[in-house]
Design a protein around this motif. Structure first.
Motif, short mmCIF file in Angstrom:
data_model
loop_
_atom_site.label_atom_id
_atom_site.label_comp_id
_atom_site.label_asym_id
_atom_site.label_seq_id
_atom_site.Cartn_x
_atom_site.Cartn_y
_atom_site.Cartn_z
N ASN B 80 0.82 -1.21 0.00
CA ASN B 80 0.00 0.00 0.00
C ASN B 80 0.85 1.26 0.00
O ASN B 80 0.53 2.25 -0.66
CB ASN B 80 -0.94 0.03 1.20
CG ASN B 80 -2.16 -0.86 1.00
OD1 ASN B 80 -2.43 -1.27 -0.12
ND2 ASN B 80 -2.87 -1.15 2.07
N VAL B 102 -1.85 3.44 7.44
CA VAL B 102 -1.92 2.37 6.45
C VAL B 102 -1.82 1.01 7.14
O VAL B 102 -2.64 0.12 6.92
CB VAL B 102 -0.79 2.51 5.40
CG1 VAL B 102 -0.76 1.31 4.46
CG2 VAL B 102 -0.96 3.80 4.59
N ILE B 129 -7.63 7.30 4.26
CA ILE B 129 -6.18 7.46 4.19
C ILE B 129 -5.77 8.73 3.45
O ILE B 129 -4.76 9.34 3.75
CB ILE B 129 -5.56 6.24 3.48
CG1 ILE B 129 -5.56 5.07 4.45
CG2 ILE B 129 -4.15 6.51 3.01
CD1 ILE B 129 -4.76 3.91 3.99
#
Lengths: 232, 208
Positions: B80, B102, B129
């Motif tokens: 990610n 994350v 996020i």
């Protein structure tokens, strides 16, 4: 004006990711509307992040116990990490972030926009009793039940208590109980010791979480106890 | 409220935040993240990986019973980071904070998969996020700064404090101050200069 907020400890667990989805969602919905809590959350996140990543070395403790195995383990881990890095960076693609979808629900002919935290959760069919409508959220958290609860103008939930806890986050409208008035954004967490009888003059939509059936406490409504689990 | 407690650094927490800075080079981490975002730089990513992966692994190990799952957290979190680095905004917070969110989200989704058998990946809806903090942050920041500024002013010697407060807070002119305090104008000027030099050092230190 929001008057009821999650306790500090609860915000902390939220930031740590330790809460069940239902409660984390409740806090997320509240924080969406509450800049004070947003700020506290941002600060707590910064602190816990700093704390999580501050330790300089990971294996200091291991070294004295059995240095030989720990060295070879370390080497294994290094190989493992190397291959992970090349796997991850194999593709240069980056994620495209799409706008959170705006989801609407209709309760008794009134349309409501749902908060982002609820935008992808499956909703059960609405069930109605009198002026109450309830739709269960499919979160599958065993004894914890999450719902959208809609109260038509003039409706209310008969005086009740809980064996466990009951969380109500007001998504729209307002209601009152013996302690006063609650408005959009309020985060109300009650434990089993508290009895209340919320009434909504102008109607409201709530996000509710409870981990046990309601227990009606007054007169004729005690007859409702067998269906207490129906409402929350 | 509680916010106040965490916001105003006491002597102790200040010392602590200094030591934190020694452990973590925030500027460097942000730079690597930006290089990953802008240039898809594998070298920068490798640096990030070496910094974060062992720590993520250790944290995940405390939350999951088996090693495979903690590896999954490392794998997912770091991919990610690779694929979403462009969502990191250094103006909104530290790289550690971003990577933490994350990791926290990955962990949450995986725990939910293990416990409730749901693969609904709710975390990014619960803790977005992309936007670390909100616009109101700015207001708070100012508020903080002025609090801090006041604290530093209070720490000045009495004579300099008088001049700084009179000039900046009460907006008196230097001449007015000279009259008011019954001092030569030159003394007012030099006290102000001294005070400002001290403030600069103090604030500079606290900002680093």
């Amino acid at each position: 004006m929001i008057k009821h907020h999650p306790k500090f400890e609860l915000l902390q667990s939220y930031v740590n990711g330790d809460l069940p989805a239902s409660l984390a969602i409740g806090i997320s919905i509240h924080a969406d509307m509450c800049t004070d809590c947003q700020h506290t959350i941002a600060q707590l996140t910064e602190q816990v992040a700093e704390h999580s990543f501050e330790e300089a070395t990971v294996r200091l403790d291991d070294l004295d116990s059995n240095s030989f195995t720990s060295y070879s383990e370390e080497a294994d881990e290094e190989d493992f990490f190397e291959s992970m890095i090349s796997n991850i960076t194999f593709s240069d693609d980056a994620d495209v972030i799409t706008e959170a979808l705006q989801r609407e629900v209709i309760f008794r002919d009134k349309t409501y926009q749902l908060p982002t935290a609820l935008s992808r959760i499956e909703l059960g069919k609405a069930a109605n009793i009198g002026k109450l409508s309830r739709s269960r959220l499919q979160l599958d958290e065993d004894e914890i039940h999450s719902s959208l609860l809609h109260i038509n103008p003039g409706g209310g939930v008969p005086a009740h208590t809980h064996k466990g806890f009951e969380l109500t986050v007001l998504l729209d409208g307002s209601f009152t109980d013996s302690r006063g008035e609650y408005n959009k954004g309020d985060f109300i967490l009650l434990d089993g010791t508290f009895t209340h009888n919320p009434i909504s003059q102008n109607g409201c939509l709530c996000y509710t979480v409870a981990n046990d059936a309601l227990h009606f406490t007054q007169g004729i409504n005690k007859l409702l106890n067998p269906i207490g689990s129906f409402i929350y | 409220m509680v916010v106040e407690q965490t916001k105003l650094p006491t002597g102790v927490s200040h010392a602590k935040s200094n030591s934190m800075n020694e452990n973590i080079d925030h500027t460097q981490l942000s730079e690597w993240l930006n290089q990953v975002a802008d240039k898809r730089c594998k070298n920068a990513f490798t640096h990030l990986f070496k910094f974060f992966a062992p720590k993520i692994q250790r944290i995940a190990r405390s939350k999951f019973p088996n090693e495979a799952q903690s590896h999954e957290v490392v794998q997912e979190t770091m991919s990610n980071v690779w694929r979403k680095a462009h969502l990191f905004d250094a103006n909104k917070g530290a790289a550690t904070t971003w990577v933490y969110t994350v990791m926290r989200n990955v962990t949450f989704d995986l725990l939910r998969k293990v416990k409730s058998n749901r693969e609904d990946n709710l975390s990014d809806d619960i803790w977005p996020i992309a936007e670390g903090s909100v616009t109101e942050e700015q207001v708070y920041e100012d508020h903080l700064e002025s609090n801090q500024l006041l604290r530093v002013i209070e720490a000045l010697p009495e004579a300099q404090q008088q001049v700084v407060k009179g000039f900046y807070l009460m907006e008196m002119s230097q001449e007015q101050l000279a009259n008011h305090l019954n001092l030569p104008l030159g003394t007012i000027k030099s006290r102000l200069r001294l005070a400002l030099a001290k403030l600069k050092v103090q604030l500079g230190e606290e900002h680093d």
